[in-house]
Design a protein around this motif. Structure first.
Motif, mmCIF file in Angstrom:
data_model
loop_
_atom_site.group_PDB
_atom_site.id
_atom_site.type_symbol
_atom_site.label_atom_id
_atom_site.label_comp_id
_atom_site.label_asym_id
_atom_site.label_seq_id
_atom_site.Cartn_x
_atom_site.Cartn_y
_atom_site.Cartn_z
ATOM 1 N N GLY A 193 0.796 -1.222 0.000
ATOM 2 C CA GLY A 193 0.000 0.000 0.000
ATOM 3 C C GLY A 193 0.827 1.270 0.000
ATOM 4 O O GLY A 193 2.047 1.264 -0.192
ATOM 5 N N ARG A 194 0.162 2.369 0.242
ATOM 6 C CA ARG A 194 0.799 3.683 0.297
ATOM 7 C C ARG A 194 1.874 3.704 1.371
ATOM 8 O O ARG A 194 1.704 3.153 2.451
ATOM 9 C CB ARG A 194 -0.264 4.738 0.599
ATOM 10 N N GLN A 195 2.970 4.371 1.069
ATOM 11 C CA GLN A 195 4.048 4.512 2.034
ATOM 12 C C GLN A 195 3.817 5.785 2.855
ATOM 13 O O GLN A 195 3.882 6.889 2.333
ATOM 14 C CB GLN A 195 5.401 4.571 1.323
ATOM 15 N N TYR A 196 3.536 5.605 4.136
ATOM 16 C CA TYR A 196 3.291 6.738 5.022
ATOM 17 C C TYR A 196 4.615 7.213 5.626
ATOM 18 O O TYR A 196 5.469 6.399 5.992
ATOM 19 C CB TYR A 196 2.309 6.341 6.126
ATOM 20 N N SER A 197 4.749 8.519 5.730
ATOM 21 C CA SER A 197 5.993 9.084 6.247
ATOM 22 C C SER A 197 6.073 8.894 7.757
ATOM 23 O O SER A 197 5.039 8.701 8.430
ATOM 24 C CB SER A 197 6.055 10.577 5.921
ATOM 25 N N PRO A 198 7.287 8.955 8.332
ATOM 26 C CA PRO A 198 7.417 8.865 9.791
ATOM 27 C C PRO A 198 6.583 9.916 10.517
ATOM 28 O O PRO A 198 6.015 9.643 11.579
ATOM 29 C CB PRO A 198 8.915 9.078 10.018
ATOM 30 N N LEU A 199 6.467 11.129 9.946
ATOM 31 C CA LEU A 199 5.666 12.172 10.571
ATOM 32 C C LEU A 199 4.189 11.801 10.547
ATOM 33 O O LEU A 199 3.474 12.018 11.538
ATOM 34 C CB LEU A 199 5.884 13.508 9.853
ATOM 35 N N GLU A 200 3.720 11.251 9.439
ATOM 36 C CA GLU A 200 2.322 10.839 9.355
ATOM 37 C C GLU A 200 2.013 9.746 10.373
ATOM 38 O O GLU A 200 0.970 9.775 11.041
ATOM 39 C CB GLU A 200 1.994 10.367 7.939
ATOM 40 N N ILE A 201 2.919 8.792 10.516
ATOM 41 C CA ILE A 201 2.697 7.719 11.488
ATOM 42 C C ILE A 201 2.699 8.281 12.904
ATOM 43 O O ILE A 201 1.864 7.907 13.740
ATOM 44 C CB ILE A 201 3.765 6.622 11.328
ATOM 45 N N ALA A 202 3.610 9.205 13.177
ATOM 46 C CA ALA A 202 3.656 9.822 14.512
ATOM 47 C C ALA A 202 2.362 10.573 14.809
ATOM 48 O O ALA A 202 1.816 10.489 15.916
ATOM 49 C CB ALA A 202 4.855 10.760 14.605
ATOM 50 N N ASN A 203 1.853 11.322 13.826
ATOM 51 C CA ASN A 203 0.593 12.044 14.018
ATOM 52 C C ASN A 203 -0.584 11.092 14.185
ATOM 53 O O ASN A 203 -1.515 11.354 14.939
ATOM 54 C CB ASN A 203 0.342 12.980 12.838
ATOM 55 N N ALA A 204 -0.530 9.958 13.462
ATOM 56 C CA ALA A 204 -1.633 8.990 13.532
ATOM 57 C C ALA A 204 -1.711 8.300 14.892
ATOM 58 O O ALA A 204 -2.738 7.692 15.212
ATOM 59 C CB ALA A 204 -1.475 7.946 12.430
ATOM 60 N N MET A 205 -0.664 8.402 15.706
ATOM 61 C CA MET A 205 -0.690 7.789 17.034
ATOM 62 C C MET A 205 -1.772 8.404 17.916
ATOM 63 O O MET A 205 -2.173 7.819 18.924
ATOM 64 C CB MET A 205 0.680 7.925 17.708
ATOM 65 N N LYS A 206 -2.273 9.570 17.557
ATOM 66 C CA LYS A 206 -3.325 10.231 18.343
ATOM 67 C C LYS A 206 -4.728 9.858 17.870
ATOM 68 O O LYS A 206 -5.710 10.377 18.393
ATOM 69 C CB LYS A 206 -3.153 11.757 18.254
#
Length: 339
Positions: A193-206
């Protein structure tokens, strides 16, 4: 919000001979047979996964041609967190058309029947709530894990994921932390699938992810072709907002006043408050046994009108972090999440 999953099928009689031939070649066969006689009891086709750089859906052929998967991964850049196009717009017809087009290209046997000929048997309506931190998401899940009663039955748990009524043929619910799930999925060796950036993953933790699955019995009563985005959103809100409740309670005195104000008469208000006191002291199950069915549901209606959610009623108290779940912001794109 987005449509995160769609399952759809069409009878092969609506397909051309070329499509029927191509569909018959799909997937491995699963066979049950009697070892004594060798007689085949039944044979069916396994789901065949179609993958490319960013897409994945599954198809199989029984008496019908089936398609299932995430329409969000077939649109835009394949973002399955917030979706795009018809997925983001809660447009079931648009999602079905995109999935049909994708499978048409894969089969290479000519056109498939138009979307209007297909039957939808499952749609997942998904919302992402942004809390203050990953810790708050975990705490919220611990609250929701104990929410039972009425339409809710905590039926299965896997890690931090909470499922309600997962065997229901009408509707079921699911809650989980999106960030850890996203990070785990991307680490799989077969992830396409789509490659999510480290920043996106960090934001998604919320993100607290709440998914409502509308299933076969729901679509037996509702024509999927006429469902509007507003109706789908209303189904989602009806399911989860009743669970969480609609008002913050400062103290027990305020709660009592709310219950008395929500009742049609003073007597019904006092009786409903007495029911709440019994739930607090004896628990939900024992309290329910003390009332006739009509009386019990009348009390519950008043308690919900006062702002209590089913999570509160299940626990016999206004649950911790409740106000943060109520006030959590529904986010629909990455820019809102990063703000």
């Amino acid at each position: 919000m987005l449509l995160d999953w769609v399952t759809v099928r069409v009878n092969l009689e609506h397909c051309t001979p070329e499509v029927r031939h191509a569909a018959a070649q799909l997937g491995d066969r699963i066979c049950r047979y009697c070892p004594k006689t060798g007689d085949i009891v039944y044979e069916t086709q396994a789901w065949d996964s179609i993958r490319s750089d960013s897409h994945q859906v599954s198809i199989r052929c029984t008496g019908d041609l089936w398609i299932q998967g995430s329409p969000a991964r077939l649109m835009g850049d394949g973002c399955a967190v917030f979706g795009s196009g018809a997925s983001h717009a809660l447009d079931v017809l648009g999602c079905v058309r995109r999935m049909i087009a994708f499978v048409t290209d894969y089969l290479g046997a000519g056109s498939l029947p138009p979307a209007e000929k297909w039957l939808v048997t499952r749609v997942d309506v998904t919302g992402n709530l942004m809390l203050g931190s990953q810790a708050e998401v975990v705490q919220a899940l611990s609250i929701l894990r104990n929410c039972e009663g009425g339409r809710y039955r905590v039926s299965q748990q896997a890690g931090d994921t909470v499922y309600w009524s997962h065997r229901s043929k009408h509707r079921s619910g699911k809650a989980y932390a999106k960030g850890p799930h996203l990070a785990y999925t991307m680490k799989k060796p077969d992830y396409t699938g789509r490659q999510y950036s480290p920043l996106e993953i960090a934001n998604a933790m919320k993100l607290l992810r709440l998914e409502l699955s509308l299933k076969r019995e729901f679509f037996a009563r509702n024509d999927w072709r006429t469902l509007t985005p507003q109706q789908l959103e209303s189904e989602w809100r009806s399911y989860f907002e009743r669970m969480i409740g609609g008002a913050e309670m400062a103290n027990e005195t305020e709660l009592k006043d709310r219950i008395l104000a929500a009742a049609p008469t003073e007597g019904q208000g006092k009786a409903a408050y007495g029911c709440w006191a019994m739930i607090q002291s004896q628990g939900w199950e024992k309290a329910r046994e003390c009332f006739s069915k009509p009386t019990w549901y009348r009390h519950l209606k008043i308690l919900r009108s006062a702002g209590l959610g089913d999570a509160d009623i299940s626990a016999g108290k206004v649950v911790a972090l409740r106000s943060k779940i109520i006030e959590a912001q529904m986010v629909d794109d990455w820019s809102q999440l990063a703000a």
